[in-house]
Design an enzyme around this catalytic site. Structure first.
Site, PDB file in Angstrom:
ATOM      1  N   HIS A 127       0.819  -1.269   0.058  1.00 61.18           N
ATOM      2  CA  HIS A 127      -0.097   0.014  -0.031  1.00 61.18           C
ATOM      3  C   HIS A 127       0.888   1.244   0.009  1.00 61.18           C
ATOM      4  CE1 HIS A 127      -3.873   2.273   0.703  1.00 61.18           C
ATOM      5  NE2 HIS A 127      -2.938   3.041   1.471  1.00 61.18           N
ATOM      6  N   CYS A 128       0.709   1.939  -1.165  1.00 56.30           N
ATOM      7  CA  CYS A 128       1.761   3.249  -1.125  1.00 56.30           C
ATOM      8  C   CYS A 128       0.730   4.461  -0.676  1.00 56.30           C
ATOM      9  CB  CYS A 128       1.954   3.277  -2.593  1.00 56.30           C
ATOM     10  SG  CYS A 128       3.057   4.861  -2.812  1.00 56.30           S
ATOM     11  N   PRO A 129       1.517   5.187   0.242  1.00 58.88           N
ATOM     12  CA  PRO A 129       0.716   6.466   0.618  1.00 58.88           C
ATOM     13  C   PRO A 129       0.731   7.643  -0.303  1.00 58.88           C
ATOM     14  CG  PRO A 129       2.994   6.095   1.785  1.00 58.88           C
ATOM     15  CD  PRO A 129       2.634   4.784   1.130  1.00 58.88           C
ATOM     16  N   ASN A 141      -1.814   7.026  -2.186  1.00 54.61           N
ATOM     17  CA  ASN A 141      -3.088   6.659  -1.238  1.00 54.61           C
ATOM     18  C   ASN A 141      -3.824   5.627  -2.032  1.00 54.61           C
ATOM     19  OD1 ASN A 141      -4.601   6.963   0.639  1.00 54.61           O
ATOM     20  ND2 ASN A 141      -6.077   8.679  -0.379  1.00 54.61           N
ATOM     21  N   ASN A 142      -3.364   4.548  -2.429  1.00 53.41           N
ATOM     22  CA  ASN A 142      -3.853   3.291  -2.946  1.00 53.41           C
ATOM     23  C   ASN A 142      -2.871   2.056  -3.115  1.00 53.41           C
ATOM     24  OD1 ASN A 142      -5.683   1.761  -4.181  1.00 53.41           O
ATOM     25  ND2 ASN A 142      -6.183   3.293  -5.970  1.00 53.41           N
TER      26      ASN A 142
END
Length: 411
Positions: free
Chosen positions: A128-130, A133-134
């Protein structure tokens, strides 16, 4: 109006909310600052209408910006692809090889994992990549990796422009005295009368240069990490699973030979599983081509073995002090405050008397599952995360191996 409504639906507007997060705000701000300053400095340093080289330089800047934003927004809004809620395998006997997700009320397909942030089971989840945001997964892995490639290239080009602009504008403006250094920032070179290089312009260029160099290094490292796993047809999570498989085999001396099932033997073939001319990766996200020595559930069976091994190795602790779930609790000691785990994994609040099954930890923090009541377990609730080691003590007896209520396969 009908044309507009065909694109703007309720679901699309819901996805736009992903922009309202610190990750995309920072990422888009860096892109905007570097791109804007690079174009402004190009006008100062290499006026695009004077020479062919200046025109090519300016067009390349615009090209980098468009490609970076195109891949960034596709990575964010196309998304990784999600396993349908309540999904079950077509062949019911295959369910015994799969983990069951209580939140999604369905089985996890091979290579899928449940994301706490997205609250869904993600196809071929990498992480999950901040910043977008997905999740990065099956459908957007190519877009995400292309963004990781283009951002350092664009920032490198911008950094060259920033350096050349400062050099050419400050050259011959600096006079060195015996004890003083005088910089005349108000002078304007005769062949660039349109946009003077003032003190604010110099400060802004220097700031943008720092952002460009930092982005080039940080994002460039992420690109090489992603390419390393892509060329082996893995994800970051699967690399970790493979490491744990080797540790498990070595610990129990089982004599097994674990073969990663999705490495097809050729880096080029592995590469084409993610990158295609159409932009859509191969496969439906549920079934995958596998190594000749493996089958569809080779990895899921290994995951089940690791889950069982984790239950056996887990250690029971009892909370002796209250903890409110703060990320950096100063009240629990200076070392606990400064040695907090650098991860987005949650912290779990504790009350005196709570029971926790710890599975891993550091010198100052531990990670585990809080033992819940039967009523909470039937609703699918699960509380797991980090907590300070000084808030718990080890129980004199360990019921982890004999706890039959934890035998069910969960996410």
């Amino acid at each position: 109006m009908n044309f507009f409504s065909s694109f703007v639906t309720f679901e699309n507007l819901h996805e736009v909310r992903r922009l309202c997060h610190w990750g995309p705000i920072i990422a888009l701000s860096v892109i905007a600052i570097c791109s804007t300053m690079a174009m402004v400095d190009s006008i100062i340093w290499y006026w695009p209408l004077d020479t062919t080289g200046g025109s090519i330089n300016f067009i390349m800047l615009i090209n980098w910006t468009v490609l970076i934003l195109y891949n960034y927004f596709n990575a964010m809004f196309v998304g990784p692809g999600y396993i349908p809620l309540g999904w079950k395998p077509k062949d019911q006997p295959d369910a015994q090889y799969l983990q069951y997700c209580r939140v999604c009320q369905g089985y996890k397909a091979p290579r899928s994992h449940h994301c706490r942030k997205c609250n869904r089971c993600v196809m071929k989840m990498d992480h999950h990549c901040p910043w977008i945001n997905n999740c990065c997964g099956h459908l957007n892995h190519a877009y995400f990796t292309s963004f990781l490639l283009l951002a350092p290239l664009g920032c490198s080009h911008a950094a060259v422009i920033f350096i050349m602009t400062m050099y050419t504008q400050l050259y011959e403006r600096i006079s060195f005295g015996w004890s003083t250094v005088k910089i005349d920032m108000s002078a304007v070179r005769q062949f660039q009368p349109l946009m003077p290089f003032s003190v604010p312009a110099f400060a802004a260029t220097l700031f943008a240069l720092g952002l460009a160099l930092g982005t080039t290094i940080a994002v460039g490292m992420l690109f090489f990490i992603q390419m390393k796993v892509i060329l082996r047809n893995k994800t970051s999570i699967e690399s970790w699973i493979e490491e744990k498989a080797k540790d498990r085999i070595q610990h129990y001396q089982t004599g097994e030979v674990f073969v990663f099932p999705y490495d097809l033997g050729s880096r080029w073939i592995n590469f084409k599983q993610v990158f295609t001319w159409s932009g859509t990766p191969r496969g439906d996200g549920l079934q995958w081509p596998v190594h000749p020595q493996c089958h569809q559930h080779t990895l899921t069976i290994e995951q089940l073995k690791q889950k069982a091994d984790k239950r056996v190795r887990s250690v029971q602790y009892r909370a002796v002090d209250d903890y409110n779930g703060a990320c950096c609790p100063l009240s629990k000691g200076v070392q606990t405050f400064f040695r907090t785990p650098c991860t987005e994994e949650p912290r779990i609040p504790l009350s005196k008397g709570d029971t926790i099954m710890a599975t891993r930890g550091t010198k100052w923090w531990m990670y585990g599952d809080k033992v819940l009541s039967e009523e909470q377990m039937t609703t699918g609730e699960r509380v797991r995360g980090w907590f300070p080691r000084r808030c718990v003590e080890k129980c004199h007896y360990d019921t982890a191996a004999s706890d039959s209520t934890s035998d069910k396969k969960v996410n």
